[in-house]
Design an enzyme around this catalytic site. Structure first.
Site, short mmCIF file in Angstrom:
data_model
loop_
_atom_site.label_atom_id
_atom_site.label_comp_id
_atom_site.label_asym_id
_atom_site.label_seq_id
_atom_site.Cartn_x
_atom_site.Cartn_y
_atom_site.Cartn_z
N LYS B 96 5.74 8.67 -3.76
CA LYS B 96 6.20 10.00 -4.18
C LYS B 96 7.67 10.00 -4.55
O LYS B 96 8.42 10.88 -4.15
CB LYS B 96 5.87 11.03 -3.11
CG LYS B 96 4.36 11.09 -2.81
CD LYS B 96 3.96 12.23 -1.92
CE LYS B 96 2.46 12.31 -1.71
NZ LYS B 96 1.89 11.23 -0.87
N ARG B 97 8.07 9.01 -5.34
CA ARG B 97 9.46 8.91 -5.76
C ARG B 97 9.75 9.83 -6.93
O ARG B 97 8.85 10.40 -7.54
CB ARG B 97 9.77 7.46 -6.15
CG ARG B 97 9.66 6.45 -5.00
CD ARG B 97 10.65 6.76 -3.90
NE ARG B 97 10.79 5.63 -2.98
CZ ARG B 97 10.14 5.51 -1.82
NH1 ARG B 97 9.28 6.43 -1.43
NH2 ARG B 97 10.34 4.45 -1.05
#
Lengths: 271, 271
Positions: B96-97
């Site tokens: 979830k960057r």
């Protein structure tokens, strides 16, 4: 670190400067590459030369992860160096994390406990139960992305949502999260005119402001509209300071650039 | 891995199951804790017992980062083990960057090149220039958060934005990003009724669907509304499979649970 301790440091150092430690091996002085841990050696030299001019350091974790385990070790050494030698400095893990409940708790532990950062940046997209696990840590701060300084900010953040821009809804909604007194916000400096509106929603919160310098933001403008009664601003500069020179004098050059910003801040704080 | 190769694997294995490797040292069998790298040994046993029943594995990076450098090493060993022994498996770094331009490129390099994952999950809040650096990598996939399966999804994702829910705007806007053929989306299974609307916007894209099992989502419902002409679904189960037992038979118990889901998928694929 408490917010009050941060405010005390700002007045003591006459500075609300945060230095971004975004270390790229392609940009640091060549002679450092021969050392065992060039990233840490670079950070250590920058910290030694600038710690009296700033109140915060902000490593962006992407730059460390990109070098795998070695990069992670450099990050650990950097935060340990800071905590051991300069415990008065506010430290920010610019990680932009965000996940569900127990997973957010894992991230919070990683940054607040294992690495012992004072704060971490968090993305708001997943809402309340992705943010509150970070807020549960005492004397630690969660810096929520509100309005970022990149072009893509206009894709969603500034779109009107039930009649209100998304970034304003993020500010308003997050104020109701549990332990919201531990919230700060990322607000990009490229849009100084927005600060007046933002201060109507969060009059006292600290705002972390990237985009002064390399990204074109103006310090005077940001302070005019964004400063709160207790300063409430951390102005970040990364490339403009740490890459001021890539010769052997890089640390002195960085200190010179940091001093310029600190001096402007001192003048502003006197008003 | 190309999308076509993934589709071929789905039909060959009669499965569109993804197994989440969210390893918590407090939950794995006690006897593994005596080994040098309990996390990797746990993953290896799970992979050995289940690789013929699933088409993808998804380690959530938070669970590895929480253990610092040792955790990062476990993640490296896990992805290397998968790539060496099961190159036909689609691998997802659930990270979830999301960050600006050159920083996103650093993250993309870390996950796509250094760790050699096939895909990574990315948060959309920062917009186009935070997503496109990931999309630039050939035969790599960017899985954008659209509608997540947690309660906080209702804070922002389902709010109407210029008359359209934010998650729909994310789907529509991202379709216009450069190299958008490399996009997949995270859509939580707890809201099966949303899948019909989502398929109107992205009829062919693969959707990664967490929340079947532990979070209460229903496989039949999701497939009814969410399946595309080329399947287009990866159904993730983490805790329901990997923690089926915490005795010495844990890997067999996991395989048993995976087999149950694979069998349901085989029936659905035959229709």
């Amino acid at each position: 670190m408490t917010t009050q301790q941060l405010i005390t440091q700002i007045h003591k150092k006459k500075s609300f400067l945060c230095i971004g430690l975004d270390v790229d091996l392609n940009k640091i002085p060549h002679h450092l590459l021969e050392l065992e841990d060039p990233i840490f050696e670079f950070n250590k030299a920058i910290i030694d030369a600038t710690h009296h001019l700033c109140v915060a350091y902000k490593p962006n974790t992407a730059f460390y992860e990109a070098y795998g385990i070695k990069g992670w070790q450099s990050l650990e050494k950097t935060i340990h160096y800071l905590n051991q030698n300069h415990p008065e400095i506010f430290t920010i893990a610019d990680a932009k994390r965000g996940d569900i409940g127990n997973t957010s708790t894992m991230y919070a532990k990683a940054f607040f406990e294992d690495l012992a950062f004072d704060s971490v940046t968090v993305a708001p997209y997943m809402g309340k139960d992705s943010v509150e696990p970070f807020l549960a840590f005492k004397e630690k701060h969660t810096i929520l992305l509100a309005l970022t300084s990149n072009a893509g900010a206009f894709d969603f953040q500034t779109k009107a949502l039930d009649g209100k821009e998304l970034y304003k809804l993020v500010l308003e909604t997050s104020k109701n999260y549990k332990n919201s007194e531990n919230l700060m916000y990322v607000v990009g400096a490229t849009k100084a005119e927005y600060f007046a509106d933002i201060r109507k929603i969060v009059p006292n919160s600290f705002l972390l402001v990237p985009g002064v310098g390399a990204q074109g933001g103006n310090l005077q403008e940001v302070c005019k509209y964004g400063m709160s009664d207790h300063v409430g601003l951390l102005i970040n500069s990364s490339r403009g300071i740490i890459y001021a020179s890539n010769e052997t004098n890089f640390a002195d050059a960085a200190a010179h650039k940091a001093k310029e910003l600190q001096h402007q801040m001192e003048v502003i704080l006197k008003r």
